[in-house]
Scaffold this motif. Sequence first.
Motif, PDB file in Angstrom:
ATOM      1  N   ALA A  69      -2.704  -0.431   7.355  1.00 52.39           N
ATOM      2  CA  ALA A  69      -1.909  -1.604   6.984  1.00 52.39           C
ATOM      3  C   ALA A  69      -2.521  -2.299   5.771  1.00 52.39           C
ATOM      4  N   LEU A  70      -3.847  -2.414   5.747  1.00 47.03           N
ATOM      5  CA  LEU A  70      -4.533  -3.053   4.620  1.00 47.03           C
ATOM      6  C   LEU A  70      -4.318  -2.275   3.327  1.00 47.03           C
ATOM      7  N   LEU A  71      -4.446  -0.965   3.401  1.00 44.11           N
ATOM      8  CA  LEU A  71      -4.271  -0.130   2.206  1.00 44.11           C
ATOM      9  C   LEU A  71      -2.850  -0.231   1.661  1.00 44.11           C
ATOM     10  N   MET A  72      -1.857  -0.233   2.552  1.00 41.37           N
ATOM     11  CA  MET A  72      -0.470  -0.329   2.099  1.00 41.37           C
ATOM     12  C   MET A  72      -0.150  -1.719   1.568  1.00 41.37           C
ATOM     13  N   PHE A  73      -0.819  -2.733   2.126  1.00 42.94           N
ATOM     14  CA  PHE A  73      -0.685  -4.086   1.584  1.00 42.94           C
ATOM     15  C   PHE A  73      -1.225  -4.124   0.161  1.00 42.94           C
ATOM     16  N   LEU A  74      -2.416  -3.578  -0.035  1.00 45.66           N
ATOM     17  CA  LEU A  74      -3.036  -3.560  -1.355  1.00 45.66           C
ATOM     18  C   LEU A  74      -2.243  -2.711  -2.337  1.00 45.66           C
ATOM     19  N   THR A  82       7.355  -1.993  -6.055  1.00 47.63           N
ATOM     20  CA  THR A  82       6.540  -3.199  -5.939  1.00 47.63           C
ATOM     21  C   THR A  82       7.200  -4.394  -6.604  1.00 47.63           C
ATOM     22  N   LEU A  83       7.638  -4.206  -7.849  1.00 50.32           N
ATOM     23  CA  LEU A  83       8.131  -5.335  -8.646  1.00 50.32           C
ATOM     24  C   LEU A  83       9.567  -5.730  -8.340  1.00 50.32           C
ATOM     25  N   ILE A  84      10.284  -4.960  -7.525  1.00 55.73           N
ATOM     26  CA  ILE A  84      11.652  -5.337  -7.183  1.00 55.73           C
ATOM     27  C   ILE A  84      11.670  -6.636  -6.394  1.00 55.73           C
ATOM     28  N   SER A 121       0.577   4.903  -2.621  1.00 55.48           N
ATOM     29  CA  SER A 121       1.051   5.126  -1.243  1.00 55.48           C
ATOM     30  C   SER A 121       1.297   6.609  -1.020  1.00 55.48           C
ATOM     31  N   GLU A 122       1.560   7.347  -2.126  1.00 54.87           N
ATOM     32  CA  GLU A 122       1.806   8.783  -2.033  1.00 54.87           C
ATOM     33  C   GLU A 122       0.568   9.546  -1.559  1.00 54.87           C
ATOM     34  N   LEU A 123      -0.561   8.873  -1.549  1.00 52.35           N
ATOM     35  CA  LEU A 123      -1.790   9.479  -1.047  1.00 52.35           C
ATOM     36  C   LEU A 123      -2.211   8.859   0.283  1.00 52.35           C
ATOM     37  N   ILE A 124      -2.002   7.540   0.404  1.00 48.63           N
ATOM     38  CA  ILE A 124      -2.425   6.819   1.615  1.00 48.63           C
ATOM     39  C   ILE A 124      -1.723   7.343   2.861  1.00 48.63           C
ATOM     40  N   GLY A 176       2.101  -3.185   6.535  1.00 48.96           N
ATOM     41  CA  GLY A 176       1.380  -3.485   5.298  1.00 48.96           C
ATOM     42  C   GLY A 176       2.297  -3.520   4.094  1.00 48.96           C
ATOM     43  N   SER A 177       3.272  -2.623   4.066  1.00 47.06           N
ATOM     44  CA  SER A 177       4.206  -2.539   2.947  1.00 47.06           C
ATOM     45  C   SER A 177       5.102  -3.773   2.857  1.00 47.06           C
TER      46      SER A 177
END
Length: 204
Positions: free
Chosen positions: A18-23, A126-128, A32-35, A62-63
């Motif tokens: 969750a933290l990684l997807m938040f970041l 992200t920017l949407i 995210s394609e790796l996480i 997280g997302s």
Amino acid sequence: MLEWIINTINSLGYWGIALLMFLENVFPPIPSELIMPLAGFTARTTPDKLNIFGVFFAGLLGSVVGALIWYYPGKFLSEKRLKTLVDKYGNWLAISSEDITKAKRWFYKQGKKAVLIGRLVPGVRTLISVPAGLSNMNLLSFLFYTALGSAVWVGLLTYSGYVLGSQYELVDKYLAPVSKIMLGILVLACFGWVLKRQRKNTRS
């Protein structure tokens, strides 16, 4: 970066995902394609530690929370002020005011569904959230479309990693060029839409 992602998932489990997807939403260079494929692979190899459904919901959480980080600046800051801040500090986030302009054009062309579609497109996902905030999009609607789009994206990546196993890195390898092509098509589509509007206004 890969080693850091692996260590975070192994040490923090679902909270780490969750933290990684938040970041990933706050700092677009984190992929995210790796996480999520890595998290899916981990769920396959250590089912006693992580299961695929828990991985999916952790990534989704997280997302969605990360998307709010960009929604509120758009909601409470003017576009001019936001662009000034991005031009000043955007190097840290690998974004520019032009990225915000592109996202805004995409949003106003597609309406609310832009949030849903945008969450599926790297470089836009992200920017949407920014134009959604700038247009005062209802928070519940924003969360609904964000969660729906994120669920498709996170689910696809998680399942891909689970199925591919130790070859989970192939997801990032093959998705990266496809993502660039999709982003290029979106930029051209937005540019064509702007030209069409300008011609229409000129004729009027």
